[in-house]
Design a protein around this motif. Structure first.
Motif, PDB file in Angstrom:
ATOM      1  N   CYS A 160      51.458  47.149  46.473  1.00  0.00           N
ATOM      2  CA  CYS A 160      51.101  47.957  45.311  1.00  0.00           C
ATOM      3  C   CYS A 160      50.971  47.087  44.077  1.00  0.00           C
ATOM      4  CB  CYS A 160      52.172  49.016  45.082  1.00  0.00           C
ATOM      5  SG  CYS A 160      51.942  49.870  43.540  1.00  0.00           S
ATOM      6  N   HIS A 161      49.943  47.333  43.349  1.00  0.00           N
ATOM      7  CA  HIS A 161      49.732  46.617  42.100  1.00  0.00           C
ATOM      8  C   HIS A 161      49.783  47.616  40.964  1.00  0.00           C
ATOM      9  CE1 HIS A 161      46.895  44.599  39.117  1.00  0.00           C
ATOM     10  NE2 HIS A 161      48.027  43.960  39.060  1.00  0.00           N
ATOM     11  N   ILE A 162      50.761  47.439  40.099  1.00  0.00           N
ATOM     12  CA  ILE A 162      50.877  48.344  38.959  1.00  0.00           C
ATOM     13  C   ILE A 162      50.473  47.612  37.694  1.00  0.00           C
ATOM     14  CG2 ILE A 162      52.457  49.704  37.536  1.00  0.00           C
ATOM     15  CD1 ILE A 162      53.933  50.526  39.911  1.00  0.00           C
ATOM     16  N   ASP A 163      49.604  48.238  36.955  1.00  0.00           N
ATOM     17  CA  ASP A 163      49.024  47.611  35.782  1.00  0.00           C
ATOM     18  C   ASP A 163      49.230  48.533  34.587  1.00  0.00           C
ATOM     19  OD1 ASP A 163      47.633  45.858  34.250  1.00  0.00           O
ATOM     20  OD2 ASP A 163      45.690  46.195  35.198  1.00  0.00           O
ATOM     21  N   MET A 164      49.861  48.029  33.569  1.00  0.00           N
ATOM     22  CA  MET A 164      50.057  48.856  32.379  1.00  0.00           C
ATOM     23  C   MET A 164      48.700  49.127  31.724  1.00  0.00           C
ATOM     24  SD  MET A 164      53.248  49.334  32.468  1.00  0.00           S
ATOM     25  CE  MET A 164      53.452  50.211  30.926  1.00  0.00           C
ATOM     26  N   ASP A 165      48.538  50.332  31.203  1.00  0.00           N
ATOM     27  CA  ASP A 165      47.258  50.688  30.566  1.00  0.00           C
ATOM     28  C   ASP A 165      47.240  50.172  29.131  1.00  0.00           C
ATOM     29  OD1 ASP A 165      46.635  52.108  32.906  1.00  0.00           O
ATOM     30  OD2 ASP A 165      47.716  53.863  32.162  1.00  0.00           O
ATOM     31  N   GLY A 191      37.332  42.572  53.109  1.00  0.00           N
ATOM     32  CA  GLY A 191      38.475  43.196  52.458  1.00  0.00           C
ATOM     33  C   GLY A 191      39.784  42.572  52.904  1.00  0.00           C
ATOM     34  N   ILE A 192      39.714  41.287  53.200  1.00  0.00           N
ATOM     35  CA  ILE A 192      40.926  40.583  53.627  1.00  0.00           C
ATOM     36  C   ILE A 192      41.471  39.783  52.451  1.00  0.00           C
ATOM     37  CG2 ILE A 192      41.767  38.693  55.076  1.00  0.00           C
ATOM     38  CD1 ILE A 192      39.902  39.663  57.253  1.00  0.00           C
ATOM     39  N   GLY A 193      42.733  39.942  52.200  1.00  0.00           N
ATOM     40  CA  GLY A 193      43.354  39.202  51.095  1.00  0.00           C
ATOM     41  C   GLY A 193      44.742  38.772  51.477  1.00  0.00           C
ATOM     42  N   SER A 194      45.345  38.066  50.565  1.00  0.00           N
ATOM     43  CA  SER A 194      46.684  37.557  50.829  1.00  0.00           C
ATOM     44  C   SER A 194      47.701  38.689  50.864  1.00  0.00           C
ATOM     45  CB  SER A 194      47.057  36.555  49.740  1.00  0.00           C
ATOM     46  OG  SER A 194      48.444  36.306  49.798  1.00  0.00           O
ATOM     47  N   VAL A 205      41.192  38.701  42.070  1.00  0.00           N
ATOM     48  CA  VAL A 205      42.256  38.415  43.005  1.00  0.00           C
ATOM     49  C   VAL A 205      43.577  38.342  42.273  1.00  0.00           C
ATOM     50  CG1 VAL A 205      43.145  36.773  44.678  1.00  0.00           C
ATOM     51  CG2 VAL A 205      40.714  37.247  44.571  1.00  0.00           C
ATOM     52  N   PHE A 206      44.522  38.977  42.845  1.00  0.00           N
ATOM     53  CA  PHE A 206      45.824  39.053  42.239  1.00  0.00           C
ATOM     54  C   PHE A 206      46.711  37.985  42.862  1.00  0.00           C
ATOM     55  CE2 PHE A 206      49.557  40.178  40.470  1.00  0.00           C
ATOM     56  CZ  PHE A 206      50.339  41.144  41.048  1.00  0.00           C
ATOM     57  N   ALA A 207      47.089  37.034  42.057  1.00  0.00           N
ATOM     58  CA  ALA A 207      47.935  35.951  42.552  1.00  0.00           C
ATOM     59  C   ALA A 207      49.246  35.964  41.791  1.00  0.00           C
ATOM     60  CB  ALA A 207      47.236  34.626  42.364  1.00  0.00           C
ATOM     61  N   LEU A 208      50.247  35.445  42.415  1.00  0.00           N
ATOM     62  CA  LEU A 208      51.535  35.365  41.741  1.00  0.00           C
ATOM     63  C   LEU A 208      51.680  34.008  41.083  1.00  0.00           C
ATOM     64  CD1 LEU A 208      53.781  37.004  44.418  1.00  0.00           C
ATOM     65  CD2 LEU A 208      52.928  37.967  42.292  1.00  0.00           C
ATOM     66  N   LYS A 209      52.191  34.043  39.906  1.00  0.00           N
ATOM     67  CA  LYS A 209      52.352  32.796  39.186  1.00  0.00           C
ATOM     68  C   LYS A 209      53.807  32.608  38.813  1.00  0.00           C
ATOM     69  CE  LYS A 209      48.309  31.306  39.290  1.00  0.00           C
ATOM     70  NZ  LYS A 209      47.316  31.816  38.374  1.00  0.00           N
ATOM     71  N   ALA A 246      47.285  49.264  48.626  1.00  0.00           N
ATOM     72  CA  ALA A 246      46.386  48.876  49.707  1.00  0.00           C
ATOM     73  C   ALA A 246      47.080  47.858  50.597  1.00  0.00           C
ATOM     74  CB  ALA A 246      45.085  48.307  49.137  1.00  0.00           C
ATOM     75  N   ALA A 247      46.315  47.342  51.538  1.00  0.00           N
ATOM     76  CA  ALA A 247      46.922  46.487  52.558  1.00  0.00           C
ATOM     77  C   ALA A 247      47.196  45.063  52.068  1.00  0.00           C
ATOM     78  CB  ALA A 247      46.023  46.431  53.790  1.00  0.00           C
ATOM     79  N   ASN A 248      46.507  44.640  51.025  1.00  0.00           N
ATOM     80  CA  ASN A 248      46.750  43.279  50.542  1.00  0.00           C
ATOM     81  C   ASN A 248      46.595  43.204  49.020  1.00  0.00           C
ATOM     82  OD1 ASN A 248      43.913  42.694  49.874  1.00  0.00           O
ATOM     83  ND2 ASN A 248      43.615  42.757  52.089  1.00  0.00           N
ATOM     84  N   LYS A 249      46.907  42.029  48.501  1.00  0.00           N
ATOM     85  CA  LYS A 249      46.934  41.854  47.047  1.00  0.00           C
ATOM     86  C   LYS A 249      45.567  42.064  46.419  1.00  0.00           C
ATOM     87  CE  LYS A 249      49.497  37.819  47.240  1.00  0.00           C
ATOM     88  NZ  LYS A 249      50.006  36.595  46.607  1.00  0.00           N
TER      89      LYS A 249
END
Length: 627
Positions: A104-109, A351-354, A274-278, A232-235
């Motif tokens: 899950c990706h939560i993004d503040m509005d 639709g394949i991602g990390s 793409v959503f990556a962790l930093k 969704a299934a990936n980032k």
DNA sequence: CGCTTTTCGTTCCAAT
DNA sequence: ATTGGAACGA
């Protein structure tokens, strides 16, 4: 006819470029983009920024044209064999698909703007943006109706929406709210709570969607702010999905291959990011807080990469507008793009991602850069640089990192940007490569930045010892860089250093110890020596630094690194002075002597040799590795 | 009135 | 391998 079409295309691409990087954001759909772009164009026209954008746009156009000419050739070829390769690759990729968990990706509005609205409710109904007249960080949805958006200069926003209210950034406040949100996330983090999200879902009889709704609701009650979510299934998919029902909504893409392919096929490529962790410190200062939950961790993240303005244009030229088109055009994409980029597009199409939850490991660089109203005086530039160097040293210290490579970045008033980097261990080098640019470099700058990278792990005792060894050499015993260069075996460095060697050979006289930097200068005459002192006085902070450095500071502490950074960057800054100004204002800046420094028929030559010596000088005093 | 287009870290690519 | 430049997002 043909040319008028090209002109039209050209104008269109420029307008799109000027419109900025984030034009597809939520709340902007209803905007009359044509009209907005035209206003931006009119307001920007003629500015230095504008001219620079024209150049960059032309560069992209050229790249596309050369790609298209290749395309023309390939079109007639038989791609059957290539398609076999591509389709094999697709099958292999498909087998790596992981549908075992929800991410899950939560993004503040409109995060910053929402915080300001919360604290000043009267702003809610009015177009408002956060930032300054120079640059906006975000805008509320009311303002977005006018085409105002993040990363837009405030004064342009004022043209689009004269009644716009601009509220200054209050980063301390946003960081605080970020912390509040993070504490909510932590409740769902298995490191803090006994269950992963999936486990939570299976035991609480709530659906995934219900749990995410619950989290968003909790965020709202705690902070008064709304968030949107993608599940969704990936980032990658989670990131894309969080945008679908923004603001204050969420979207779940089922973990089903067919549903995913269907979803992605009609998606415009520009929507892909793409959503990556930093590294966590990035998150602290980042614009929005995000949640990534999986079976193992909840981490705050920060997104980067994806398909932006430029890639969108390139793909458009190759007749790829939606992710589904990637498949149709896979043959020519395979031929024209790099394997890495092509592989990325294939994964996008599938639709394949990390699904990796851990943060992507240690950070690779730290940088500090500052934009300021154009500075031209050497002293001002030095001071600014010192400021930046010290800030960078502080940051290094805070992270307990030690760097080996230092990069200086300069932005001219024309917005032309150059960077130069060196590895500290052996940065003795002549300036051939740098001088290729110096003729174009103006005296003034609007930005300077320094970056530290190639971190040396703290258990690198070998380097420690080396460093300690050189730190212990008394200044009087420091040999000249060129002499050291002679001890190198025949190598490229030796070749590059030959200039310095030649210079030394020609000159006469004695060795002087500079009273300012205490550095011993070999074989120079009085005039050159005075010129050196002159320079040193311009950078008088160096005195303290060098004295301190040469006394008993622990070798390789971040303080020393900081000083070295500053030291090295001073060298670069001097080095990057334009030849004309440099030679006219301080004709005799050479420290180790030149053929004919005082009466050279070619000012360019004088400068080149003089500055080359300067770099050697700076390089030497920062303890070079002898080989 | 005329001037004002950020910041940061990572990654890729081409050139060498 | 190293370096410079540029893309990317917000």
């Amino acid at each position: 006819m043909e040319s008028s079409k090209t002109t039209e295309d050209h104008t269109r691409s420029l307008l799109t470029r000027l419109a900025g990087p984030s034009t597809n954001k939520a709340g902007l759909q209803s905007v009359d983009k044509e009209k907005v772009n035209k206003i931006i164009y009119e307001v920007s026209k003629g500015s230095a920024f504008f001219e620079n954008e024209v150049k960059r746009d032309a560069a992209v156009t050229e790249k596309i044209n050369s790609m298209l000419s290749n395309y023309e050739k390939i079109k007639t070829q038989d791609l059957t064999a290539d398609l076999v390769i591509v389709d094999t690759q697709l099958i292999e990729l498909d087998q790596t698909r992981d549908l075992s968990q929800h991410i899950c990706h939560i993004d503040m509005d409109a995060f910053y703007a929402s915080v300001e609205e919360r604290d000043r409710p009267e702003l809610k109904s009015k177009p408002m943006a956060v930032g300054s007249l120079g640059m906006l960080t975000t805008a509320n949805y009311e303002a977005r109706k006018y085409g105002v958006r993040s990363a837009m200069p405030g004064y342009i926003a004022m043209r689009l929406c004269p009644q716009l209210i601009i509220v200054p950034n209050d980063f301390a406040k946003y960081t605080e709210v970020s912390g509040q949100i993070r504490r909510i996330f932590e409740k769902y983090d298995p490191d803090f709570s006994p269950m992963s999200l999936d486990e939570y879902v299976s035991t609480s009889e709530l659906t995934v969607e219900a749990v995410i709704e619950q989290i968003r609701d909790e965020i709202f009650r705690e902070t008064g702010l709304t968030a949107s979510a993608g599940i969704a299934a990936n980032k990658m998919l989670a990131k894309i999905c969080s945008d679908i029902n923004k603001p204050n909504g969420q979207y779940l893409l089922p973990n089903d291959r067919y549903a995913i392919m269907e979803f992605i096929a009609k998606l415009p490529v520009r929507k892909v990011s793409v959503f990556a962790l930093k590294h966590e410190t990035v998150c602290k200062s980042s614009v929005a807080s995000r949640l990534l939950t999986g079976q193992i961790y909840i981490v705050l993240g920060y997104d980067i990469s994806g398909i932006g303005r430029v890639t969108e244009r390139i793909l458009e030229a190759l007749e790829v507008k939606t992710c589904g088109d990637i498949y149709t055009q896979r043959g020519i994409l395979y031929k024209l793009l790099s394997p890495i980029n092509f592989g990325f597009l294939l994964r996008v199409y599938l639709g394949i991602g990390s699904t990796k939850i851990e943060s992507d490991g240690a950070r690779k660089s730290i940088s500090v850069e500052r934009t300021f109203s154009t500075l031209s005086k050497e002293e001002d530039l030095y001071n600014k640089l010192k400021e930046i160097a010290m800030k960078l040293a502080d940051d290094l210290k805070e992270e307990n990192l030690k760097c080996k490579t230092i990069t200086i970045k300069l932005k001219m008033p024309s917005f032309q940007t150059v960077t130069r980097s060196k590895t500290i261990c052996r940065y003795i080098q002549t300036g051939h490569d740098i001088f290729k640019y110096d003729a174009e470099l103006p005296v003034s700058l609007r930005l300077m930045g320094l970056r530290a990278s190639s971190f040396i792990s703290s258990d690198d005792t070998q380097n420690m010892g080396l460093k300690r060894f050189f730190s212990s050499i008394p200044p009087s015993e420091m040999t000249s860089p060129s002499k050291k260069a002679k001890t190198y075996p025949a190598s490229q460095e030796n070749e590059l250093d030959r200039d310095g060697v030649d210079l030394i050979k020609i000159t006469t006289n004695d060795d002087y110890a500079c009273p300012v930097c205490t550095h011993v200068l070999k074989n120079i005459d009085n005039t050159q020596f005075n010129a050196h002192i002159d320079i040193c006085l311009n950078t008088v902070e160096l005195k303290t630094i060098l004295t301190t450095q040469r006394s008993a500071i622990m070798p390789f502490s971040s303080t020393v690194i900081g000083h070295e950074i500053q030291h090295l960057s001073h060298a670069y800054l001097i080095f990057l002075r334009p030849s004309t100004t440099f030679s006219s204002s301080r004709k005799s800046c050479s420290v180790s002597g030149t053929n004919e420094p005082q009466h050279s028929p070619s000012p360019k030559l004088t400068t080149a040799t003089g500055s080359s010596s300067l770099l050697n000088y700076f390089g030497n005093s920062s303890r070079q590795n002898p080989g």
